[in-house]
Motif scaffolding. Structure first.
Motif, short mmCIF file in Angstrom:
data_model
loop_
_atom_site.label_atom_id
_atom_site.label_comp_id
_atom_site.label_asym_id
_atom_site.label_seq_id
_atom_site.Cartn_x
_atom_site.Cartn_y
_atom_site.Cartn_z
N ALA A 190 0.84 -1.20 0.00
CA ALA A 190 0.00 0.00 0.00
C ALA A 190 0.87 1.25 0.00
N GLY A 191 0.29 2.35 -0.46
CA GLY A 191 0.96 3.64 -0.41
C GLY A 191 0.13 4.59 0.42
N PHE A 192 0.65 4.97 1.59
CA PHE A 192 -0.04 5.89 2.49
C PHE A 192 0.37 7.33 2.17
N ASP A 193 -0.60 8.20 2.08
CA ASP A 193 -0.30 9.62 1.92
C ASP A 193 -0.51 10.33 3.26
N PHE A 194 0.54 11.03 3.71
CA PHE A 194 0.50 11.76 4.97
C PHE A 194 0.81 13.23 4.74
N VAL A 195 0.15 14.07 5.53
CA VAL A 195 0.57 15.45 5.68
C VAL A 195 1.43 15.53 6.94
N ILE A 196 2.56 16.18 6.85
CA ILE A 196 3.42 16.41 8.01
C ILE A 196 3.22 17.85 8.42
N THR A 197 2.70 18.07 9.61
CA THR A 197 2.41 19.42 10.07
C THR A 197 3.69 20.14 10.48
N PRO A 198 3.66 21.46 10.60
CA PRO A 198 4.87 22.19 11.02
C PRO A 198 5.44 21.72 12.35
N ASP A 199 4.59 21.18 13.23
CA ASP A 199 5.10 20.68 14.52
C ASP A 199 5.44 19.19 14.47
N GLY A 200 5.44 18.60 13.26
CA GLY A 200 5.92 17.23 13.09
C GLY A 200 4.88 16.15 13.24
N ARG A 201 3.61 16.50 13.30
CA ARG A 201 2.56 15.48 13.42
C ARG A 201 2.28 14.87 12.05
N TRP A 202 2.09 13.53 12.00
CA TRP A 202 1.77 12.82 10.76
C TRP A 202 0.26 12.58 10.71
N VAL A 203 -0.40 13.12 9.70
CA VAL A 203 -1.85 12.98 9.53
C VAL A 203 -2.11 12.23 8.23
N MET A 204 -2.76 11.08 8.32
CA MET A 204 -3.02 10.26 7.14
C MET A 204 -4.18 10.82 6.32
N LEU A 205 -3.97 10.90 5.00
CA LEU A 205 -5.03 11.31 4.10
C LEU A 205 -5.74 10.11 3.48
N GLU A 206 -4.95 9.11 3.06
CA GLU A 206 -5.54 7.91 2.47
C GLU A 206 -4.47 6.85 2.29
N ALA A 207 -4.91 5.64 1.98
CA ALA A 207 -4.01 4.54 1.64
C ALA A 207 -4.43 3.98 0.29
N ASN A 208 -3.52 4.03 -0.67
CA ASN A 208 -3.77 3.54 -2.02
C ASN A 208 -3.31 2.09 -2.09
N THR A 209 -4.18 1.21 -2.56
CA THR A 209 -3.84 -0.22 -2.58
C THR A 209 -3.20 -0.67 -3.90
N GLY A 210 -2.98 0.26 -4.80
CA GLY A 210 -2.27 -0.07 -6.04
C GLY A 210 -1.40 1.08 -6.47
N PRO A 211 -0.55 1.57 -5.54
CA PRO A 211 0.20 2.80 -5.84
C PRO A 211 1.36 2.58 -6.79
N GLN A 212 1.62 3.55 -7.63
CA GLN A 212 2.84 3.55 -8.43
C GLN A 212 4.00 3.95 -7.53
N PHE A 213 5.18 3.40 -7.81
CA PHE A 213 6.34 3.83 -7.03
C PHE A 213 7.59 4.00 -7.89
N GLY A 214 7.47 3.72 -9.18
CA GLY A 214 8.64 3.84 -10.05
C GLY A 214 9.25 5.22 -10.04
N TRP A 215 8.42 6.26 -10.04
CA TRP A 215 8.96 7.62 -10.09
C TRP A 215 9.63 7.99 -8.77
N LEU A 216 9.18 7.38 -7.68
CA LEU A 216 9.82 7.64 -6.39
C LEU A 216 11.16 6.94 -6.30
N GLU A 217 11.23 5.73 -6.84
CA GLU A 217 12.50 5.02 -6.86
C GLU A 217 13.51 5.77 -7.73
#
Length: 237
Positions: A190-217
Motif C-alpha cells: 500500500a501507499g499511504f499519503d500523509f501530511v506532516i504538520t509544522p510541529d511534526g505530526r503525521w496525519v493520514m489522508l488515504e491509503a492507495n492499494t495499487g500505488p505507483q512507485f517507479g517515479w519515487l525510486e
C-alpha cells in the motif's frame, strides 16, 4: 457482438478468470482484488486507520448544503473539498480533473451542487510537506514530497514538475500503526499519503492499494522494485 452480448461476455470472463485466481491455494496477492475493493471506501479506511492509532483529518460527507456550511463555519479557507474516488472524468474528448480545493467565501455563496451527490469536505491540515509511505510486505519507504508551487502545496498532483523528493525516516509509532492497518485490511502492499504538520505530526489522508512507485525510486534510489520482487518471491509465509 451486441452491447448486451459484450457485457455478458465481460462478466463471464471476469467471474471465470477471477474465480480461478481467487481459488488458488497459498498464493500471495499484492493485493487481492477483493481487499482492494474493501479499501476503496475512504470512510472505511479512515475508521480503521484511527482504530490503529493513525491521525486522520476531521471530515464530513453529506449531500445537505446546511451540513457542509455548519462544518465549514466561519473559516472556509481552513476546509478543503475533495473526491473520494478518482478525480478525473472524460467528457467530449477532454479530461477534467478535480484536484483537492481549498474553499473560499465565494464557494459558500452557492452550495446547491452539494445536493447532487455525496460531497466530501475535510479540515485543511497545515503542512510543512507531505510523505508517501510505501509499505511492501515488512519493508517500508518514506519519501517526503516538497511542493514548489502554490498549487502543489494544496495538491501535489496538480504540479508534478515543481516537486522535490527526499528519503526520510518515519516515526516508529506511525510505522507500527501503518503495519497494523495493513494487517487489519489484509493488504500486502500500500501507499499511504500523509501530511506532516509544522510541529511534526503525521496525519493520514488515504491509503492507495495499487500505488505507483517507479517515479519515487527514480527520484530517490530507494530499492522498491527489489522489495516487491522479494515479497512476491517469498510468497505466503
Amino acid at each position: 457482438m451486441s452491447a448486451a452480448e459484450r457485457d455478458y461476455a465481460f462478466r463471464e470472463a471476469k467471474l471465470g478468470l477471477g474465480g480461478v485466481l481467487a481459488a488458488l491455494p497459498g498464493v500471495l496477492w499484492a493485493n487481492s482484488p477483493n481487499r482492494c475493493a474493501d479499501a476503496l471506501y475512504k470512510p472505511y479506511q479512515w475508521a480503521i486507520a484511527a482504530q490503529c492509532g493513525l491521525s486522520v483529518a476531521d471530515t464530513v460527507i453529506s449531500n445537505m448544503p446546511e451540513a457542509v456550511r455548519e462544518f465549514v463555519g466561519v473559516a472556509p479557507h481552513a476546509t478543503v473539498a475533495k473526491s473520494l474516488g478518482g478525480a478525473g472524468i472524460s467528457e467530449g474528448g477532454h479530461v477534467h480533473v478535480a484536484y483537492t480545493h481549498r474553499l473560499s467565501a465565494e464557494d459558500l455563496a452557492d452550495l446547491s451542487g452539494v445536493q447532487a451527490t455525496a460531497t466530501t469536505v475535510q479540515r485543511w491540515v497545515p503542512k510543512a510537506h507531505e510523505v508517501r509511505l510505501t509499505v511492501i510486505g515488512a519493508v517500508s519507504f518514506a519519501v517526503a514530497i516538497h511542493a514548489g508551487s502554490r498549487a502543489a502545496y494544496v495538491d501535489w498532483r496538480s504540479d508534478l514538475d515543481s516537486l522535490r523528493y527526499e528519503l526520510v525516516t518515519a516515526p516508529s509509532d506511525v510505522l507500527s500503526a501503518a503495519h497494523e492497518f495493513m494487517r487489519r485490511m489484509r493488504l500486502s502492499y500500500a501507499g499511504f499519503d500523509f501530511v506532516i504538520t509544522p510541529d511534526g505530526r503525521w496525519v493520514m489522508l488515504e491509503a492507495n492499494t495499487g500505488p505507483q512507485f517507479g517515479w519515487l525510486e527514480s527520484a530517490t534510489g530507494a530499492p522498491m522494485v527489489s522489495a516487491m520482487a522479494d515479497l512476491l518471491a517469498k510468497g505466503v509465509s
